[in-house]
Design an enzyme around this catalytic site. Structure first.
Site, PDB file in Angstrom:
ATOM      1  N   GLN A 172       1.080  -0.824   0.020  1.00 49.20           N
ATOM      2  CA  GLN A 172       0.238   0.230  -0.366  1.00 49.20           C
ATOM      3  C   GLN A 172       0.901   1.602   0.002  1.00 49.20           C
ATOM      4  OE1 GLN A 172      -3.260   0.092   3.183  1.00 49.20           O
ATOM      5  NE2 GLN A 172      -2.546  -2.718   3.456  1.00 49.20           N
ATOM      6  N   CYS A 363      37.466 -18.765 -20.503  1.00 45.53           N
ATOM      7  CA  CYS A 363      38.892 -17.099 -20.623  1.00 45.53           C
ATOM      8  C   CYS A 363      39.563 -17.255 -19.329  1.00 45.53           C
ATOM      9  CB  CYS A 363      37.857 -16.451 -20.090  1.00 45.53           C
ATOM     10  SG  CYS A 363      38.072 -15.004 -19.857  1.00 45.53           S
ATOM     11  N   HIS A 497      33.518 -16.635 -24.071  1.00 47.62           N
ATOM     12  CA  HIS A 497      31.947 -16.929 -22.696  1.00 47.62           C
ATOM     13  C   HIS A 497      30.962 -17.569 -23.297  1.00 47.62           C
ATOM     14  CE1 HIS A 497      33.938 -15.260 -19.263  1.00 47.62           C
ATOM     15  NE2 HIS A 497      34.602 -13.936 -20.212  1.00 47.62           N
ATOM     16  N   GLU A 499      28.487 -19.837 -22.077  1.00 52.89           N
ATOM     17  CA  GLU A 499      27.580 -19.555 -21.155  1.00 52.89           C
ATOM     18  C   GLU A 499      26.632 -17.954 -21.457  1.00 52.89           C
ATOM     19  OE1 GLU A 499      30.770 -17.418 -18.915  1.00 52.89           O
ATOM     20  OE2 GLU A 499      30.798 -18.789 -20.166  1.00 52.89           O
TER      21      GLU A 499
END
EC number: 6.3.4.2
Length: 525
Positions: A172, A363, A497, A499
């Site tokens: 609120q 890396c 990289h 990922e």
């Protein structure tokens, strides 16, 4: 929440893009400590961005761009540069309109071909630094009209154990403060750790001036990839489409997410991966890496347990290294900067090489694999990297120039740190018959980079005589991109990289293959 909402809109056939507004004054996260900010995410076009952009890509599959993340620092840097050039013709430069106009420009740039652009503002309502962003989106509604904008506010509904109840007051007050800034939410997403009673939803709707159907509980999920389906069940996508006056009866395809949930909840096996890193005290520092390992598990229908190992401790307790690494089914050394923990990483590489445990170096992890190979299989006892200081055998050295589509890039050793690395997507050529060429199913790849140092190609002959083969190179043959050991069950190091490009519905092939190797290793243990 933004990533899941975008995934739901995609599931209804809409095109989407997500943008992140960060109120801090850093120009970008590139020079921020991982302990403070977590991972720095890198886009194809070389932007160092907030880690949330990784979530956006993983949930939508839409490649992020430099224009998808902006900070207060970058906004002010742009405005000050214009003022110094005289672009404002001597006018007084102020937050309104100059700063808010710049924010709106970032919000609307490159969006002509999209159905929805989701703009997420970091921080909390009431933060001083976020006020220009709040004002900008207030103005944006006036500019675009109510039929083309919707405000979704994420709030907290905490459970007070002593009282035994959920408290709606924080929501609120947050909405009251937001409304005082001229922004009335159309949809409220309420974070809570247990079901939100119907009476509390009605209470929040009444006090916050929203429809009850637009008060969406956001409960904890068993897996982050279960959140889109969970939000749909609670009605988030319908509430947002209703706020635009759009049809909510269109076909919805959530099969992508239900299959991922099924594979995560009903694995057919499990493996344990050791991540030997520097920032293991904060897992957000390796967020994309964590998720890519999970994706590899999804592809192989196994549960991936990740054991985070502090490389520095291996330097202090060499005898404990074997005890920590022997139970693992695979070892991964991720990227990082600085000398701290480097000898522990090198020792981990040696353990993986000698014990025939699957090894993945990313890396700095590739660079440490090359240093280890130079020292222990190529006869270069003094091999090291110039990142850690002067060395007689600089197997890894500072990269001072490289070619891009824009031409020759040059860097100085004493130059600025921010935005000066080899950043973004670069091509690589893979050797025919190599392990990685088989994994990718191609002899040409494009991957994202973020580094200042490179393996010295002049040591290639010595390293390959020691069994470490250079199986991936830059198109000009000057920069080593991938190394591997053909005589090892699975030993791969990459300068980039991978990922950053992995997704739950499209696991990166290297992670898929790495986890498959870990599964094979688990059957030998």
């Amino acid at each position: 929440m933004a990533a899941s909402l975008a995934a739901l809109l995609q599931a209804r056939g809409y095109t989407v893009r997500i943008r992140k507004f960060d109120p801090y004054l850093n120009v970008d996260p590139g020079t921020m400590s991982p302990y403070q900010h977590g991972e720095v995410y890198v886009t194809d076009d070389g932007a160092e961005t907030d880690l949330d952009l990784g979530h956006y890509e993983r949930f939508t599959g839409v490649p992020s761009r430099q224009s998808d993340n902006v900070t207060s620092g970058r906004i002010y840097q742009t405005i000050i540069a214009k003022e110094r050039r005289g672009d404002y013709l001597g006018a007084t430069v102020q937050v309104i309109p100059h700063v808010t106009d710049a924010i709106k420009e970032f919000a609307r740039a490159d969006t002509d071909d999209l159905d929805f652009v989701l703009c997420e503002i970091g921080g909390t309502v009431g933060d001083i630094e976020s006020l220009p962003f709040m004002e900008a989106i207030r103005q944006l509604r006036n500019d675009l009209g109510r039929d083309r904008t919707s405000f979704v506010h994420l709030t907290l509904v905490p459970y007070i154990a002593a009282a035994g109840e959920l408290k709606t007051k924080p929501t609120q007050h947050s909405v009251r403060d937001l409304t005082a800034l001229g922004i009335q939410p159309d949809v409220l997403v309420c974070r809570c750790d247990r079901p939100l009673p119907d009476s509390d939803r009605a209470k929040i709707a009444l006090f916050c001036n929203v429809r009850k159907e637009a008060v969406i509980p956001a409960l904890d999920a068993k897996t982050i990839y279960g959140v889109p389906v969970q939000y749909h069940v609670e009605g988030l996508d319908r509430a947002v489409l209703d706020s635009f006056g759009l049809d909510t009866s269109a076909t919805l395809d959530l099969s992508r997410w239900t299959e991922i949930e099924e594979r995560l909840s009903l694995p057919e096996g499990e493996v344990t991966i050791g991540v030997v890193g520097k920032y293991v005290g904060l897992q957000d520092a390796y967020k994309s890496l964590h998720e890519a390992l999970v994706h590899g598990g999804i592809a192989n229908r196994v549960k991936v347990h990740i054991r985070w190992l502090d490389a520095e401790l291996f330097e202090q307790d060499a005898d404990g290294l074997a005890a920590q690494l022997e139970p693992l089914h695979a070892i991964l050394v991720p990227g990082g900067f600085g000398e701290r923990g480097s000898e522990g990483k090198i020792a981990s590489v040696r353990f993986a090489r000698e014990r025939k445990v699957p090894y993945f170096g990313i890396c700095l992890g590739m660079q440490m694999a090359c240093v280890e190979g130079a020292r222990n299989t190529a006869g270069l006892a003094d091999a090291s990297t110039t990142e850690f200081g002067a060395t007689a055998e600089p197997v890894v050295g500072l990269i001072t120039e490289w070619m891009t589509e824009a031409g020759l890039q040059t860097r100085a050793a004493g130059g600025d740190l921010g935005g000066t690395m080899r950043l973004g997507a670069y091509d690589a050529k893979l050797a025919n018959g190599s392990r990685v060429a088989g994994i990718y199913g191609s002899d040409a790849i494009t991957e994202r980079h973020r580094h200042r140092y490179e393996v010295n190609v002049h040591y290639r002959e010595a390293l390959e005589k020691g069994g470490l083969v250079f199986s991936g190179m830059s198109p000009d043959g000057e920069l080593p991109e991938i190394v591997e050991r053909p005589d090892h069950p699975w030993f791969v190091g990459v300068q980039f990289h991978p990922e950053l490009k992995s997704k739950p519905f499209a696991p990166h092939p290297l992670f898929q293959s790495f986890i498959a190797a870990a599964v094979a290793q688990s059957r030998l243990v």
